[in-house]
Each structure stands twice: as structure tokens, then as C-alpha cells.
Design an enzyme around this catalytic site. Structure first.
Site, PDB file in Angstrom:
ATOM      1  N   HIS A 216     -36.951 -23.504 -17.175  1.00  0.00           N
ATOM      2  CA  HIS A 216     -36.872 -22.434 -18.169  1.00  0.00           C
ATOM      3  C   HIS A 216     -38.121 -21.576 -18.268  1.00  0.00           C
ATOM      4  CE1 HIS A 216     -37.124 -20.512 -22.133  1.00  0.00           C
ATOM      5  NE2 HIS A 216     -35.839 -20.284 -21.925  1.00  0.00           N
TER       6      HIS A 216
ATOM      7  N   HIS B 101     -26.386 -25.950 -23.435  1.00  0.00           N
ATOM      8  CA  HIS B 101     -27.514 -25.048 -23.157  1.00  0.00           C
ATOM      9  C   HIS B 101     -28.670 -25.823 -22.519  1.00  0.00           C
ATOM     10  CE1 HIS B 101     -31.063 -22.636 -24.841  1.00  0.00           C
ATOM     11  NE2 HIS B 101     -30.505 -21.877 -23.913  1.00  0.00           N
TER      12      HIS B 101
HETATM   13  O1  G3P Z   1     -28.336 -17.874 -21.960  1.00  0.00           O
HETATM   14  C1  G3P Z   1     -28.669 -17.991 -23.278  1.00  0.00           C
HETATM   15  C2  G3P Z   1     -30.060 -18.449 -23.487  1.00  0.00           C
HETATM   16  O2  G3P Z   1     -30.320 -19.466 -22.574  1.00  0.00           O
HETATM   17  C3  G3P Z   1     -31.100 -17.388 -23.382  1.00  0.00           C
HETATM   18  O3  G3P Z   1     -32.325 -17.771 -23.859  1.00  0.00           O
HETATM   19  O4  G3P Z   1     -34.626 -18.576 -23.670  1.00  0.00           O
HETATM   20  O5  G3P Z   1     -32.785 -20.200 -23.901  1.00  0.00           O
HETATM   21  O6  G3P Z   1     -33.085 -18.966 -21.785  1.00  0.00           O
HETATM   22  P1  G3P Z   1     -33.226 -18.940 -23.279  1.00  0.00           P
HETATM   23 CA    CA Z   2     -31.276 -19.676 -20.537  1.00  0.00          CA
END
Ligand code: G3P
Ligand code: CA
Length: 242
Positions: A49, A6
Site C-alpha cells: 500500500h 480491503h
Molecule cells: O480502493 C479503495 C481504497 O483502497 C483507496 O484508498 O488508501 O486504502 O488505497 P487506500
Molecule cells: Ca487501495
């Protein structure tokens, strides 16, 4: 269970940086990498992000207020006094493309639920086709209208609807947003597994990011599988795969 990185390996390295992506590519058992894209003031796709640069760089203000060259001047602190820069999606694809052509996956989240970033869907679908990596890309967004646009642009695309509860993901998918997969928060599995069987369910987590210290906890993957989850996006995938 399929394990994804992630924002790259974002527990031990700065999120959404080339360093975090390089570390992820060294994991042979990893299914893929997730990252977030936004547009700079001059319309370039950058991997970042937050809508604002404040949390992870030495700058202040919104991504969309900076040209690409201005964004490239911002510094992201990494380990041992080293500095990372905000990558473009092209730079990340230069790194990942050889592995993606052998089945490694990339989840591109369009970070457009607060700022619409007009034209971002066309830009990313064009780029993915230009590079011939469309079979290894999963698109996602919290914005159902954006996913509808992606589906219009690419009938065959793999598309995940992001939301907190899996029931809300399913509602939007069945309502015709164009997604074919459900991307809920891992604790948002509020439907029985029987209703979810036909869908890939890729669950995301909140929690610790570089430079916060790891908690040392390791989740029991079987408990997630029992709820119907097929894939997980971990900040520290290196704790689960080699
Ligand atoms: O794609 C899953 C996740 O990345 C969504 O939340 O805030 O980490 O982008 P965030
Ligand atoms: Ca994300």
C-alpha cells in the site's frame, strides 16, 4: 450491497499479505478482494500500500528503491510471532485465480498517484490477459491518466475512478478518463442518487487496520444503499459476511 475485503481481511491480519487474502477467500459471501500494486526497483509488481516500507515492515525507504529479492527479505509481523512477506501479484493470483474463474472479483488499485511507475499499466493488463481472468478484474487508481492508459490497453476493462468526493469521480469519468465506475470515500457522497444511477459506486473507508484493535462498530448498510452505494470495501468484511 456487495462486500469486498480491503487489502484482504486487514483489520484482523496484516494488510496486503497472503494471510489476509487467504482469510478473505474463506468468506463464501464475499464479492471480492481489493489490493494495491507498485513496482520494485527491478520492475516486478508487488502488492503493497504505502510508497514507503516503514509503516508495515522492518525496513525503511521507498518500495521502488528495493529489488524484489530485497523486498522479500523484509518482515511483516503477524499474529503469534509469525512473519509475513510482501507478496508479488503473481503469488496472489496463484491463490485467487481458481475462484476468480468462477466469478470472484479482484480490484487491483494501481498505487501511482505519487510515483508514476512507468509501464505498470502494460504489465498488469498483460498479466491479467495471460491468466485469462480479465472478466473478474476491476482496475482503479487515484490517477486519471493511468486509468486512461488502462482503457487504451483494454477497451472492455472494468475501471473505477478513485477520489474522495463522488462528484470528483463523476467529473473525471465524464471528462473521459476511461473509467466506468465511481470509487469515492464513503462519506463523500455529495450528489443526489438520481445522478448516479447508471454507475457502480464502490465506496472505501479509512479506519482501523491490524494490529489496531477493532472498534466493534457495525455500519448500517441500508444507510449506504440509500445514498446510491452499490459496493463497499471493508477492512473487516468478516463482520458483515460469512
Ligand atoms: O480502493 C479503495 C481504497 O483502497 C483507496 O484508498 O488508501 O486504502 O488505497 P487506500
Ligand atoms: Ca487501495
Amino acid at each position: 450491497m456487495k462486500i469486498w475485503a480491503h487489502r484482504g481481511c486487514s483489520q484482523n491480519y496484516p494488510e496486503n499479505t497472503m494471510l489476509a487474502f487467504e482469510k478473505a477467500t474463506s468468506l463464501q459471501e464475499l464479492t471480492g478482494i481489493e489490493l494495491d500494486i507498485q513496482l520494485s526497483k527491478d520492475g516486478q509488481m508487488v502488492v503493497f500500500h504505502d510508497e514507503r516500507v516503514d509503516r508495515t515492515t522492518n525496513g525503511t525507504g521507498e518500495v521502488q528503491q528495493y529489488t524484489l529479492s530485497e523486498l522479500k527479505n523484509l518482515q511483516i509481523d503477524a499474529e503469534n510471532g509469525k512473519i509475513e512477506r510482501i507478496p508479488t501479484i503473481e503469488e496472489v493470483l496463484d491463490l485467487l485465480e481458481p475462484r476468480m474463474k468462477k466469478g470472484f472479483l479482484l480490484n487491483i488499485e494501481l498505487k501511482n498517484s505519487n510515483i508514476p511507475y512507468l509501464g505498470m499499466e502494460e504489465k498488469i493488463v498483460d498479466l491479467v490477459y495471460k491468466r485469462g481472468i480479465q472478466k473478474s478484474v476491476v482496475y482503479s487508481s487515484f490517477c486519471a491518466l493511468s486509468l486512461e492508459r488502462i482503457r487504451r490497453l483494454d477497451q472492455k476493462a472494468e475501471i473505477g475512478m478513485l477520489d474522495t468526493k463522488v462528484s470528483d469521480c463523476l467529473y473525471k469519468v465524464q471528462g473521459g478518463c476511461g473509467a466506468n465506475a465511481l470509487h469515492p470515500y464513503w462519506q463523500g457522497m455529495d450528489l443526489p442518487i438520481e445522478r448516479l444511477k447508471e454507475y457502480p459506486i464502490r465506496a472505501w473507508f479509512g479506519g482501523h487496520l491490524y494490529p489496531e484493535k477493532p472498534t466493534g462498530t457495525k455500519l448500517d448498510i441500508t444507510l449506504l444503499e440509500e445514498k446510491g452505494i452499490t459496493d463497499v470495501f471493508f477492512n473487516e468484511p468478516e463482520r458483515y459476511v460469512i
